[in-house]
Every structure is written in C-alpha cells, then in structure tokens.
Design an enzyme around this catalytic site. Structure first.
Site, PDB file in Angstrom:
ATOM      1  N   CYS A 207      -0.797   7.052   9.509  1.00  0.00           N
ATOM      2  CA  CYS A 207       0.390   6.378  10.071  1.00  0.00           C
ATOM      3  C   CYS A 207       0.005   5.105  10.806  1.00  0.00           C
ATOM      4  O   CYS A 207      -0.902   5.107  11.627  1.00  0.00           O
ATOM      5  CB  CYS A 207       1.075   7.265  11.100  1.00  0.00           C
ATOM      6  SG  CYS A 207       1.864   8.671  10.408  1.00  0.00           S
TER       7      CYS A 207
ATOM      8  N   SER B   6      12.043   7.201   7.906  1.00  0.00           N
ATOM      9  CA  SER B   6      11.620   6.972   9.283  1.00  0.00           C
ATOM     10  C   SER B   6      12.056   5.581   9.737  1.00  0.00           C
ATOM     11  O   SER B   6      11.854   4.590   9.041  1.00  0.00           O
ATOM     12  CB  SER B   6      10.092   7.089   9.351  1.00  0.00           C
ATOM     13  OG  SER B   6       9.643   6.911  10.673  1.00  0.00           O
TER      14      SER B   6
ATOM     15  N   CYS C 181       1.121  -1.010  15.573  1.00  0.00           N
ATOM     16  CA  CYS C 181       1.202  -0.788  14.128  1.00  0.00           C
ATOM     17  C   CYS C 181       0.606  -1.944  13.328  1.00  0.00           C
ATOM     18  O   CYS C 181       0.902  -3.110  13.583  1.00  0.00           O
ATOM     19  CB  CYS C 181       2.667  -0.592  13.750  1.00  0.00           C
ATOM     20  SG  CYS C 181       2.894  -0.180  12.014  1.00  0.00           S
TER      21      CYS C 181
ATOM     22  N   CYS D 146       3.771   8.618   0.476  1.00  0.00           N
ATOM     23  CA  CYS D 146       4.254   7.786   1.582  1.00  0.00           C
ATOM     24  C   CYS D 146       4.448   6.378   1.020  1.00  0.00           C
ATOM     25  O   CYS D 146       3.483   5.732   0.602  1.00  0.00           O
ATOM     26  CB  CYS D 146       3.222   7.794   2.704  1.00  0.00           C
ATOM     27  SG  CYS D 146       3.616   6.685   4.055  1.00  0.00           S
TER      28      CYS D 146
ATOM     29  N   CYS E 200       6.334  -6.414   7.838  1.00  0.00           N
ATOM     30  CA  CYS E 200       7.401  -5.858   8.664  1.00  0.00           C
ATOM     31  C   CYS E 200       7.662  -6.829   9.796  1.00  0.00           C
ATOM     32  O   CYS E 200       6.747  -7.513  10.251  1.00  0.00           O
ATOM     33  CB  CYS E 200       6.943  -4.509   9.229  1.00  0.00           C
ATOM     34  SG  CYS E 200       8.185  -3.670  10.248  1.00  0.00           S
TER      35      CYS E 200
ATOM     36  N   GLY F 106       6.793  -1.432   6.564  1.00  0.00           N
ATOM     37  CA  GLY F 106       8.181  -1.872   6.557  1.00  0.00           C
ATOM     38  C   GLY F 106       9.112  -0.970   7.315  1.00  0.00           C
ATOM     39  O   GLY F 106       8.788   0.167   7.645  1.00  0.00           O
TER      40      GLY F 106
ATOM     41  N   CYS G 116       6.095  -3.729  16.392  1.00  0.00           N
ATOM     42  CA  CYS G 116       5.599  -2.646  17.260  1.00  0.00           C
ATOM     43  C   CYS G 116       4.132  -2.915  17.610  1.00  0.00           C
ATOM     44  O   CYS G 116       3.334  -3.278  16.732  1.00  0.00           O
ATOM     45  CB  CYS G 116       5.740  -1.289  16.574  1.00  0.00           C
ATOM     46  SG  CYS G 116       7.459  -0.860  16.221  1.00  0.00           S
TER      47      CYS G 116
ATOM     48  N   GLU H  61       0.833  -1.199   0.000  1.00  0.00           N
ATOM     49  CA  GLU H  61       0.000   0.000   0.000  1.00  0.00           C
ATOM     50  C   GLU H  61       0.871   1.254   0.000  1.00  0.00           C
ATOM     51  O   GLU H  61       1.955   1.272   0.592  1.00  0.00           O
ATOM     52  CB  GLU H  61      -0.904   0.004   1.234  1.00  0.00           C
ATOM     53  CG  GLU H  61      -1.951  -1.095   1.196  1.00  0.00           C
ATOM     54  CD  GLU H  61      -3.045  -0.925   2.240  1.00  0.00           C
ATOM     55  OE1 GLU H  61      -4.213  -1.167   1.904  1.00  0.00           O
ATOM     56  OE2 GLU H  61      -2.740  -0.562   3.400  1.00  0.00           O
TER      57      GLU H  61
HETATM   58  N1  SAH Z   1       9.293   1.323  10.340  1.00  0.00           N
HETATM   59  C1  SAH Z   1       9.466   2.730  10.233  1.00  0.00           C
HETATM   60  C2  SAH Z   1       8.516   3.440   9.288  1.00  0.00           C
HETATM   61  C3  SAH Z   1       7.072   3.048   9.277  1.00  0.00           C
HETATM   62  S1  SAH Z   1       5.885   3.708  10.340  1.00  0.00           S
HETATM   63  C4  SAH Z   1       9.428   3.372  11.588  1.00  0.00           C
HETATM   64  O1  SAH Z   1       9.230   2.662  12.574  1.00  0.00           O
HETATM   65  O2  SAH Z   1       9.654   4.556  11.702  1.00  0.00           O
HETATM   66  C5  SAH Z   1       5.786   5.414  10.225  1.00  0.00           C
HETATM   67  C6  SAH Z   1       5.444   6.029  11.576  1.00  0.00           C
HETATM   68  O3  SAH Z   1       4.104   5.709  12.017  1.00  0.00           O
HETATM   69  C7  SAH Z   1       6.358   5.536  12.672  1.00  0.00           C
HETATM   70  O4  SAH Z   1       6.757   6.612  13.463  1.00  0.00           O
HETATM   71  C8  SAH Z   1       5.443   4.600  13.434  1.00  0.00           C
HETATM   72  O5  SAH Z   1       5.908   4.356  14.720  1.00  0.00           O
HETATM   73  C9  SAH Z   1       4.155   5.333  13.377  1.00  0.00           C
HETATM   74  N2  SAH Z   1       2.994   4.536  13.712  1.00  0.00           N
HETATM   75  C10 SAH Z   1       2.839   3.208  13.623  1.00  0.00           C
HETATM   76  N3  SAH Z   1       1.616   2.839  14.003  1.00  0.00           N
HETATM   77  C11 SAH Z   1       0.967   3.978  14.342  1.00  0.00           C
HETATM   78  C12 SAH Z   1      -0.352   4.249  14.787  1.00  0.00           C
HETATM   79  N4  SAH Z   1      -1.228   3.282  14.955  1.00  0.00           N
HETATM   80  N5  SAH Z   1      -0.676   5.540  15.018  1.00  0.00           N
HETATM   81  C13 SAH Z   1       0.222   6.524  14.807  1.00  0.00           C
HETATM   82  N6  SAH Z   1       1.462   6.332  14.391  1.00  0.00           N
HETATM   83  C14 SAH Z   1       1.838   5.062  14.154  1.00  0.00           C
END
Ligand code: SAH
Length: 342
Positions: free
Chosen positions: A330, A188, A111, A97, A104, A156, A108, A84
């Site tokens: 995000c 990021s 996410c 984006c 991934c 990712g 986390c 996506e």
């Molecule tokens: N793997 C990379 C990039 C992908 S995520 C990273 O960790 O930075 C892009 C951003 O969205 C990251 O800062 C991530 O922590 C954040 N993110 C992930 N899930 C989210 C959510 N449910 N709400 C808001 N931000 C989120």
C-alpha cells in the site's frame, strides 16, 4: 479502445462494420481473454484488419515477484504512460490491486503515488486490462478465471475519476464479462464526499473503504490535503448513507504512523467517532516510501492498537503487508518502472 466497451457496445461496433452479429461475441470473448489479434483463430483476417486500430495495445515493462508470492507489473499504455498493478495470492484465490489514474493529485504526505502529481485518468478499459493481464498469465478459460477479488487501491484516487471508474465497475461485474461480484470489489477513497453519495445513488454495491488515517480534522489536515475540503463528519455521514443504501459494512483504513496518529488518545478518539457505525477498521503499519520521512509503527504495536479498539467495541484487524520487498505494498505504487525515481 475496444476494452472500454461493454458487450452491447461491442455489438453496435460490429454492426457499424457491417459484420454479422455473432462476430461480436467472438470479439468480446477474445478481449476478455486478452488475446492478441494474431492469437484469435476464429476471426477472419479481413475482420481483424478492420478492427486493428480499435484493438488494445500494451507492453509489460517490468514484472517483479516477491518472496511472499505477490507480483507487481508495470504496464506501458498506448500513449506511453506507465501504471503499476499488483497480484496478491490468498488462500481463497487471487486479488488484483488496480491503479485508476496515472499518478494522483491528492497529495497525501505518506504516499508514493502522488509524488509527481496527476498525469491523466485511466479509461475503464485501461483499468480492466490490469485484471485481464493477470488472468491471462495465471491461465484458465472464460469459465475458470482465477482473479476473484479486486481492490481499487493502486495509484490514483478512484472517486477523482468517477465516470471511468463507474464504467470499469460495471465491466468487471458484467455476467458476460469477468463476472466479478461487486461484493468482491473494494473501492478505496480518501473521501471525495459528493461521489460517495453518487456511488450509492448509482446503485453500486462494492465495499467502500475510507482512507481515514486520523481521528480529527486538525491532524488529518497535516497528512492529507483533502481534509481541507471535507470534514471527517461529512465523510462519515456519506458512509452512513452508503451503508443505508447498500447494507454493506464500511471499511476504515488507518495507516499507523509512528508518533503521528498512534497515540492512545488518537485511538480513543477514533473509537468515539466510529462508535455505533457499521464499520470495520483495517490497521496497517505505514509502509516506507523512500522520499518520505514518516515511519510505520511495529506490527506488535499495531496488534496492541487493534486490541485497544476491540475493547472499546470497534471491530479491527491488522492488515498483512504483502510485497514490500518489490515496493508493491500500500502506498508504494507509482507511475514509474519498479520504484524508480522520476
Ligand atoms: N486514493 C485511494 C486509493 C489508493 S491508496 C485512497 O486514498 O484510498 C490505498 C491505501 O493505501 C489508502 O488507504 C492509502 O491511504 C494507503 N497508503 C498510502 N500510502 C501508504 C503507505 N506508505 N503505507 C501504508 N498505507 C498507505
């Protein structure tokens, strides 16, 4: 795949086909405009026949448009994998984006991208394709491409796919290609420390964004497994190194999770670890992911927290949330069509 190649490599490729050199420029331009083979009028049929196996193929399997102008696409790649990507429309132009992996493996807790683990890395051309596609639907020619900014914030972990991402960055910023300034590209990462050093040493000057989300390792470990591998202190040292090498201010992402990392003492601790560093904090109320129990704070609270940080001398803003109604915000991207489950 042809989109993986830079201009010099396209020239070499054309040479191996025993074709004249000028064909390389025609081919490279056609690829940059994401033209299908049958749309390229200046290449002879016999030439197209020779290159058809190396040429790109993809299918758009979903295209969603948000009320706020954000668009999300799901692209099916040659092997059937789905990624996506999101188009964000701002006053100054368009930002794409991009996803860097199918799935991934960072795990986390908040996410959606990591729900089914990692399927595979994307190649440089598969990352580039996501930008090319949006440029294509927005219209414009080689001189007037509309996407001016890129964020590596889709599915990712970019630094978990270092070599492909590095080549993608070179392709996207190449003057003969999309020519997007590295200043307009944000990478990021959840903090794969050795590759932060590598990025600096390899001469990149993209904006480095760190997904911190917690002010201490103990709390960070409860929401981000990567915290077991690297301490916040090591990440911030890596950031200092990156700043020294590039002069680029670091961006700290802090998604606010109700009752988890939003307490006044958390924010004070965040300010104390960032004090004296050249960075900016981007606060974002956590976006909801239906499989996850965690909740975001209200925007009002996010603004209060930004104010609290500013008072302590830390530059902070609240990020606009875009595309939430199409699960394009995000942390909401996944390797499934339009938010479907596995
Ligand atoms: N793997 C990379 C990039 C992908 S995520 C990273 O960790 O930075 C892009 C951003 O969205 C990251 O800062 C991530 O922590 C954040 N993110 C992930 N899930 C989210 C959510 N449910 N709400 C808001 N931000 C989120």
């Amino acid at each position: 795949m042809i989109l993986d190649l830079n201009f010099a490599e396209v020239e070499e490729y054309v040479a191996t086909l025993n074709e004249p050199k000028f064909r390389a420029k025609q081919l490279f331009e056609a690829c940059t405009l994401l033209k299908n083979l049958d749309e390229i009028s200046n290449l002879p049929k016999a030439f197209k026949e020779k290159i058809k196996d190396e040429y790109f193929s993809y299918e758009i399997v979903a295209h969603l448009k948000s009320k706020d102008g954000t668009q999300k696409i799901a692209i099916k790649l040659a092997d059937g994998s789905i990624v996506e990507s999101v188009l964000l429309s701002y006053k100054y132009g368009y930002t794409v984006c991009v996803s860097t992996q199918v799935g991934c493996r960072m795990g986390c807790k908040f996410c959606a991208s990591t729900l089914n683990g990692l399927k595979r890395n994307l190649t440089p051309g598969e990352i580039l394709l996501q930008i090319l596609y949006f440029n294509r639907i927005l219209g414009g020619d080689l001189k007037t491409r509309q996407v001016t900014n890129v964020v590596l914030m889709g599915c990712g972990e970019p630094l978990d796919n270092y070599e492909n991402v590095a080549k993608f960055l070179r392709l996207a910023s190449a003057p003969e290609g999309l020519n997007i300034s590295q200043r307009n590209i944000s990478l990021s990462t959840c903090g794969l420390v050795p590759n932060i050093y590598k990025l600096a040493d390899d001469g990149f000057s993209v904006t480095l964004t760190i997904s911190l989300h917690a002010p201490n390792d103990e709390l960070r470990k409860t929401i981000m497994p990567i915290a077991n591998a690297y301490k916040i202190e090591e990440i911030l040292k890596g950031c200092d190194y990156y700043f020294d090498k590039t002069g680029r201010r670091i961006c700290i992402e802090y998604s606010l999770i109700e009752g988890v990392n939003d307490k006044p003492e958390c924010i004070r601790e965040l300010a104390s670890i960032l004090k004296g560093r050249s960075c900016h904090v981007n606060l974002i109320p956590l976006n909801s992911v239906k499989e996850k129990k965690l909740m975001g704070v209200t925007r009002k609270k996010a603004y209060q927290i930004a104010g609290q940080l500013e008072k302590m001398g830390i530059s902070a803003t609240v990020r606009r949330t875009m595309g939430e109604d199409i699960e394009g915000a995000c942390g909401q991207l996944r390797n499934k069509v339009g938010g479907e489950n596995a």
